[in-house]
Design a protein around this motif. Structure first.
Motif, mmCIF file in Angstrom:
data_model
loop_
_atom_site.group_PDB
_atom_site.id
_atom_site.type_symbol
_atom_site.label_atom_id
_atom_site.label_comp_id
_atom_site.label_asym_id
_atom_site.label_seq_id
_atom_site.Cartn_x
_atom_site.Cartn_y
_atom_site.Cartn_z
ATOM 1 N N ILE A 33 43.466 42.578 33.970
ATOM 2 C CA ILE A 33 42.134 42.536 34.569
ATOM 3 C C ILE A 33 41.099 42.659 33.449
ATOM 4 O O ILE A 33 41.096 43.637 32.701
ATOM 5 N N ASP A 36 36.670 44.008 36.919
ATOM 6 C CA ASP A 36 36.977 44.319 38.318
ATOM 7 C C ASP A 36 35.814 43.951 39.222
ATOM 8 O O ASP A 36 34.642 44.187 38.869
ATOM 9 N N GLU A 37 36.139 43.412 40.389
ATOM 10 C CA GLU A 37 35.137 43.186 41.429
ATOM 11 C C GLU A 37 34.423 44.513 41.702
ATOM 12 O O GLU A 37 35.055 45.558 41.808
ATOM 13 N N LYS A 39 32.359 46.025 39.605
ATOM 14 C CA LYS A 39 31.887 46.596 38.335
ATOM 15 C C LYS A 39 30.820 45.678 37.736
ATOM 16 O O LYS A 39 30.760 44.493 38.039
ATOM 17 N N ASP A 62 43.640 37.946 48.139
ATOM 18 C CA ASP A 62 42.896 37.332 47.038
ATOM 19 C C ASP A 62 42.475 35.921 47.402
ATOM 20 O O ASP A 62 43.272 35.144 47.938
ATOM 21 N N THR A 89 36.686 39.438 40.562
ATOM 22 C CA THR A 89 37.583 40.002 39.561
ATOM 23 C C THR A 89 37.949 38.865 38.623
ATOM 24 O O THR A 89 38.140 37.726 39.058
ATOM 25 N N GLU A 91 40.820 37.826 35.819
ATOM 26 C CA GLU A 91 42.168 38.242 35.458
ATOM 27 C C GLU A 91 42.895 37.127 34.713
ATOM 28 O O GLU A 91 42.732 35.947 35.033
#
Length: 194
Positions: A33, A36-37, A39, A62, A89, A91
């Motif tokens: 990651i 993060d979603e 943040k 997701d 997010t 990743e």
């Protein structure tokens, strides 16, 4: 933000080179990651090697929004620019080599570049390229069937089909992995008739 435009705007390479020392190089495994979603994005991400996806979570599932590959840059732009929680997010999908440039240096770079005559052209070029891509994606999602969207991937971005695991492609197309398998099977049968 602009390092992948080095070849198109070589006059500006002195700026790219100046900011290389402020980038953090990371050699990371798949499923790392990077943001993060929820943040706030603090870095611009440049991919030297590997594959990255952006996605959001809806009721525990997701939903893949986009894929990024070598020599592409990304951030959660609204979060990065406006200090808002990221809607996505970010990743890695494959083991990847990425560079992170902290926001303060991106701001300094933009301030320095803004005095250059090529800067406006570069910003317009970059914005138009991204805007066109996202509009085409949006229209396709409304207009086309999942099968048509998969065919577009095969024709226009075959590297996604070759490198990205099927469950992420299914998520990107808005279908289940079972539905994607049916689409692929139907297309494979159609080819045998030629």
């Amino acid at each position: 933000m602009f390092f992948h435009f080095r070849n198109k705007f070589p006059r500006l390479n002195i700026y790219w080179d100046k900011y290389l020392e402020f980038q953090q190089r990371l050699d990371v495994p798949a499923k790392t990651i990077l943001l993060d979603e929820g943040k706030i994005s603090q870095h611009y991400i440049y991919i030297e090697k590997g594959c990255v996806r952006s996605y959001f979570n809806k009721n525990g599932e997701d939903k893949t929004v986009q894929f990024f590959f070598e020599e592409e840059g990304l951030s959660s732009l609204d979060s990065f620019v406006n200090n808002l929680p990221s809607q996505f997010t970010i990743e890695t999908i494959e083991p990847s080599v990425i560079y992170l440039l902290p926001k303060q240096y991106v701001s300094q770079l933009i301030a320095e570049l803004s005095n250059e005559p090529d800067f406006t052209q570069m910003i317009l070029y970059m914005s138009a390229q991204r805007q066109t891509h996202y509009i085409n994606e949006f229209v396709s999602f409304i207009r086309d069937t999942p099968e048509e969207r998969y065919q577009h991937l095969l024709q226009e971005r075959p590297h996604i089909v070759q490198r990205v695991p099927q469950h992420y492609i299914a998520s990107y197309l808005g279908v289940s992995t079972v539905h994607l398998s049916r689409i692929k099977s139907k297309l494979a049968k159609g080819k045998t008739h030629f």
